[in-house]
Scaffold this motif. Structure first.
Motif, PDB file in Angstrom:
ATOM      1  N   THR A 111      -1.758  -2.075  -0.919  1.00  0.00           N
ATOM      2  CA  THR A 111      -1.086  -3.031  -1.808  1.00  0.00           C
ATOM      3  C   THR A 111       0.381  -2.642  -1.888  1.00  0.00           C
ATOM      4  O   THR A 111       0.706  -1.570  -2.411  1.00  0.00           O
ATOM      5  CB  THR A 111      -1.714  -3.011  -3.214  1.00  0.00           C
ATOM      6  OG1 THR A 111      -3.105  -3.329  -3.095  1.00  0.00           O
ATOM      7  CG2 THR A 111      -1.032  -4.021  -4.112  1.00  0.00           C
ATOM      8  N   PRO A 112       1.281  -3.444  -1.352  1.00  0.00           N
ATOM      9  CA  PRO A 112       2.698  -3.063  -1.306  1.00  0.00           C
ATOM     10  C   PRO A 112       3.258  -2.818  -2.712  1.00  0.00           C
ATOM     11  O   PRO A 112       2.942  -3.559  -3.643  1.00  0.00           O
ATOM     12  CB  PRO A 112       3.367  -4.283  -0.657  1.00  0.00           C
ATOM     13  CG  PRO A 112       2.279  -4.971   0.099  1.00  0.00           C
ATOM     14  CD  PRO A 112       1.040  -4.746  -0.702  1.00  0.00           C
TER      15      PRO A 112
ATOM     16  N   ASP B  62      -3.082 -10.032   5.823  1.00  0.00           N
ATOM     17  CA  ASP B  62      -3.837 -10.263   4.600  1.00  0.00           C
ATOM     18  C   ASP B  62      -5.085 -11.044   4.998  1.00  0.00           C
ATOM     19  O   ASP B  62      -5.027 -12.253   5.220  1.00  0.00           O
ATOM     20  CB  ASP B  62      -2.996 -11.050   3.592  1.00  0.00           C
ATOM     21  CG  ASP B  62      -3.827 -11.535   2.415  1.00  0.00           C
ATOM     22  OD1 ASP B  62      -4.888 -10.934   2.145  1.00  0.00           O
ATOM     23  OD2 ASP B  62      -3.422 -12.529   1.782  1.00  0.00           O
ATOM     24  N   GLU B  63      -6.190 -10.353   5.078  1.00  0.00           N
ATOM     25  CA  GLU B  63      -7.417 -10.999   5.562  1.00  0.00           C
ATOM     26  C   GLU B  63      -8.021 -11.963   4.545  1.00  0.00           C
ATOM     27  O   GLU B  63      -8.899 -12.753   4.898  1.00  0.00           O
ATOM     28  CB  GLU B  63      -8.440  -9.936   5.981  1.00  0.00           C
ATOM     29  CG  GLU B  63      -7.972  -9.112   7.159  1.00  0.00           C
ATOM     30  CD  GLU B  63      -9.035  -8.131   7.649  1.00  0.00           C
ATOM     31  OE1 GLU B  63     -10.187  -8.213   7.183  1.00  0.00           O
ATOM     32  OE2 GLU B  63      -8.700  -7.277   8.487  1.00  0.00           O
TER      33      GLU B  63
ATOM     34  N   GLY C 229       0.190 -17.187   9.287  1.00  0.00           N
ATOM     35  CA  GLY C 229       0.171 -17.563   7.878  1.00  0.00           C
ATOM     36  C   GLY C 229      -0.418 -16.482   6.997  1.00  0.00           C
ATOM     37  O   GLY C 229      -0.239 -16.490   5.780  1.00  0.00           O
ATOM     38  N   ALA C 230      -1.114 -15.535   7.617  1.00  0.00           N
ATOM     39  CA  ALA C 230      -1.758 -14.451   6.862  1.00  0.00           C
ATOM     40  C   ALA C 230      -0.978 -13.140   6.969  1.00  0.00           C
ATOM     41  O   ALA C 230      -1.486 -12.097   6.575  1.00  0.00           O
ATOM     42  CB  ALA C 230      -3.177 -14.245   7.374  1.00  0.00           C
ATOM     43  N   TRP C 231       0.225 -13.191   7.525  1.00  0.00           N
ATOM     44  CA  TRP C 231       1.011 -11.967   7.682  1.00  0.00           C
ATOM     45  C   TRP C 231       1.900 -11.735   6.472  1.00  0.00           C
ATOM     46  O   TRP C 231       2.533 -12.673   5.956  1.00  0.00           O
ATOM     47  CB  TRP C 231       1.854 -12.039   8.952  1.00  0.00           C
ATOM     48  CG  TRP C 231       1.022 -11.884  10.200  1.00  0.00           C
ATOM     49  CD1 TRP C 231      -0.267 -11.454  10.286  1.00  0.00           C
ATOM     50  CD2 TRP C 231       1.433 -12.174  11.541  1.00  0.00           C
ATOM     51  NE1 TRP C 231      -0.693 -11.450  11.592  1.00  0.00           N
ATOM     52  CE2 TRP C 231       0.331 -11.882  12.385  1.00  0.00           C
ATOM     53  CE3 TRP C 231       2.615 -12.633  12.123  1.00  0.00           C
ATOM     54  CZ2 TRP C 231       0.385 -12.040  13.764  1.00  0.00           C
ATOM     55  CZ3 TRP C 231       2.673 -12.801  13.495  1.00  0.00           C
ATOM     56  CH2 TRP C 231       1.567 -12.503  14.305  1.00  0.00           C
ATOM     57  N   VAL C 232       1.945 -10.487   6.047  1.00  0.00           N
ATOM     58  CA  VAL C 232       2.726 -10.093   4.884  1.00  0.00           C
ATOM     59  C   VAL C 232       4.034  -9.478   5.374  1.00  0.00           C
ATOM     60  O   VAL C 232       4.023  -8.558   6.194  1.00  0.00           O
ATOM     61  CB  VAL C 232       1.942  -9.064   4.031  1.00  0.00           C
ATOM     62  CG1 VAL C 232       2.768  -8.616   2.840  1.00  0.00           C
ATOM     63  CG2 VAL C 232       0.611  -9.656   3.584  1.00  0.00           C
ATOM     64  N   GLY C 233       5.150  -9.976   4.858  1.00  0.00           N
ATOM     65  CA  GLY C 233       6.447  -9.452   5.269  1.00  0.00           C
ATOM     66  C   GLY C 233       6.826  -9.942   6.657  1.00  0.00           C
ATOM     67  O   GLY C 233       6.194 -10.832   7.228  1.00  0.00           O
TER      68      GLY C 233
ATOM     69  N   GLY D  96       4.222  -8.287  -1.586  1.00  0.00           N
ATOM     70  CA  GLY D  96       3.331  -9.370  -1.176  1.00  0.00           C
ATOM     71  C   GLY D  96       1.878  -8.978  -1.350  1.00  0.00           C
ATOM     72  O   GLY D  96       1.547  -8.030  -2.062  1.00  0.00           O
ATOM     73  N   ALA D  97       1.013  -9.730  -0.682  1.00  0.00           N
ATOM     74  CA  ALA D  97      -0.432  -9.560  -0.838  1.00  0.00           C
ATOM     75  C   ALA D  97      -0.914  -8.241  -0.243  1.00  0.00           C
ATOM     76  O   ALA D  97      -0.216  -7.605   0.560  1.00  0.00           O
ATOM     77  CB  ALA D  97      -1.150 -10.726  -0.156  1.00  0.00           C
ATOM     78  N   THR D  98      -2.124  -7.866  -0.645  1.00  0.00           N
ATOM     79  CA  THR D  98      -2.743  -6.656  -0.105  1.00  0.00           C
ATOM     80  C   THR D  98      -3.019  -6.828   1.389  1.00  0.00           C
ATOM     81  O   THR D  98      -3.481  -7.868   1.839  1.00  0.00           O
ATOM     82  CB  THR D  98      -4.056  -6.360  -0.847  1.00  0.00           C
ATOM     83  OG1 THR D  98      -3.743  -6.074  -2.212  1.00  0.00           O
ATOM     84  CG2 THR D  98      -4.776  -5.160  -0.239  1.00  0.00           C
TER      85      THR D  98
END
Lengths: 76, 141
Positions: free
Chosen positions: B122-123, B35-36, B54-58, B88-90
Motif C-alpha cells: 500500500t503506497p 492493482d489486481e 487501467g489497473a496500473w498504479v503510478g 494510489g491503490a494497493t
C-alpha cells in the motif's frame, strides 16, 4: 507415367519454393540491419543509465527530508 | 496466482506472438505496478499493455541495467528501479512489458510476478524501490 498434372504440380512447387526463398532472403537482410541498429542502442544504454541514476539522486536530494520513508519490493 | 509468463510471451519467444517480441537487453523494457482489484490477472487473454494499463498504479519508466544471461543462463535482470513519491491503490503484483513501440496496444506483456517480498504494497506517498533478487528477475529454464 508423367502426366500433365504431375508436370504442372512440379512447376508450381518449384515456383513457390523460389518465392519462399526470396522472401527469406529479405528477412535475413532485415535481420542484419536490425542487428546493426540494436548494437547502436546497446552502446548508448550505459551512459543513459548513468545519467538517470545521477538525476534521480539529485531529485531525491532536492525533495529534502520530509518525504515518507521509502518502501522496498524485493525479488524472491 | 503465482508468478507466471503471459501466453503472448511464451508463444512469442517461439515466433508465434501477436506482437513483435522483446529484445530483453536492448528494448524499452518496463515494469508497472498492478492493482489486481481493478483488473484481475489473466495470463491467457491479456496480450498487451492496453489490456491491463487501467489497473496500473503510478507511472512507469524504462528500466536500467538490463542484462540477459549474466546472473544465470536464460536469466533476465535489471538494476533497482525507483517509483518516486508513489500514491494510489494497493499493489498486488508487477507487470513486465515491452514498451519499445511506445504504444500500449502494441506493447506485449511479458510476465506477472506477485511473489516479491513486500507485496501486496500500500503506497505511503514516498518512494517505492524495486530491488530484483541477485539471481535475476526471472529465468527461462
Amino acid at each position: 507415367m508423367v502426366t500433365e498434372a504431375l508436370v504442372n504440380a512440379r512447376a508450381r512447387e518449384a515456383e513457390l519454393a523460389a518465392a519462399v526463398s526470396a522472401a527469406r532472403a529479405v528477412v535475413n537482410e532485415k535481420h542484419a540491419e536490425l542487428a546493426s541498429a540494436r548494437a547502436a542502442v546497446i552502446d548508448l544504454l550505459p551512459a543513459w543509465d548513468e545519467a538517470r541514476l545521477e538525476l534521480r539522486g539529485l531529485e531525491r536530494e532536492a525533495l529534502g527530508p520530509d518525504q515518507p520513508p521509502a518502501q522496498t519490493l524485493g525479488g524472491e | 496466482m503465482a508468478d507466471g509468463f503471459y501466453e503472448e510471451f511464451r508463444n512469442g519467444i517461439l515466433g508465434g506472438g501477436v506482437h513483435a517480441q522483446p529484445d530483453m537487453n536492448g528494448n524499452d523494457i518496463r515494469v508497472a505496478l498492478r492493482d489486481e482489484d481493478t483488473t484481475a490477472v489473466n495470463l491467457a487473454t491479456q496480450i498487451d499493455a492496453a489490456d491491463v494499463s487501467g489497473a496500473w498504479v503510478g507511472s512507469h519508466t524504462a528500466l536500467a541495467g538490463l542484462t540477459v544471461g549474466s546472473s544465470a543462463v536464460g536469466a533476465f535482470d535489471h538494476t533497482d528501479e525507483t517509483y518516486p513519491l508513489l500514491s494510489g491503490a494497493t499493489v498486488e503484483s508487477l507487470d513486465y512489458f515491452d514498451y519499445q513501440t511506445a504504444v500500449e496496444s502494441t506493447s506485449p506483456l511479458i510476465a506477472n510476478l506477485d511473489s516479491w517480498t513486500g507485496l501486496p504494497l500500500t503506497p505511503n506517498g514516498g518512494d517505492v524501490i524495486l530491488a530484483p533478487h541477485a539471481n535475476g528477475v526471472f529465468q527461462i529454464p
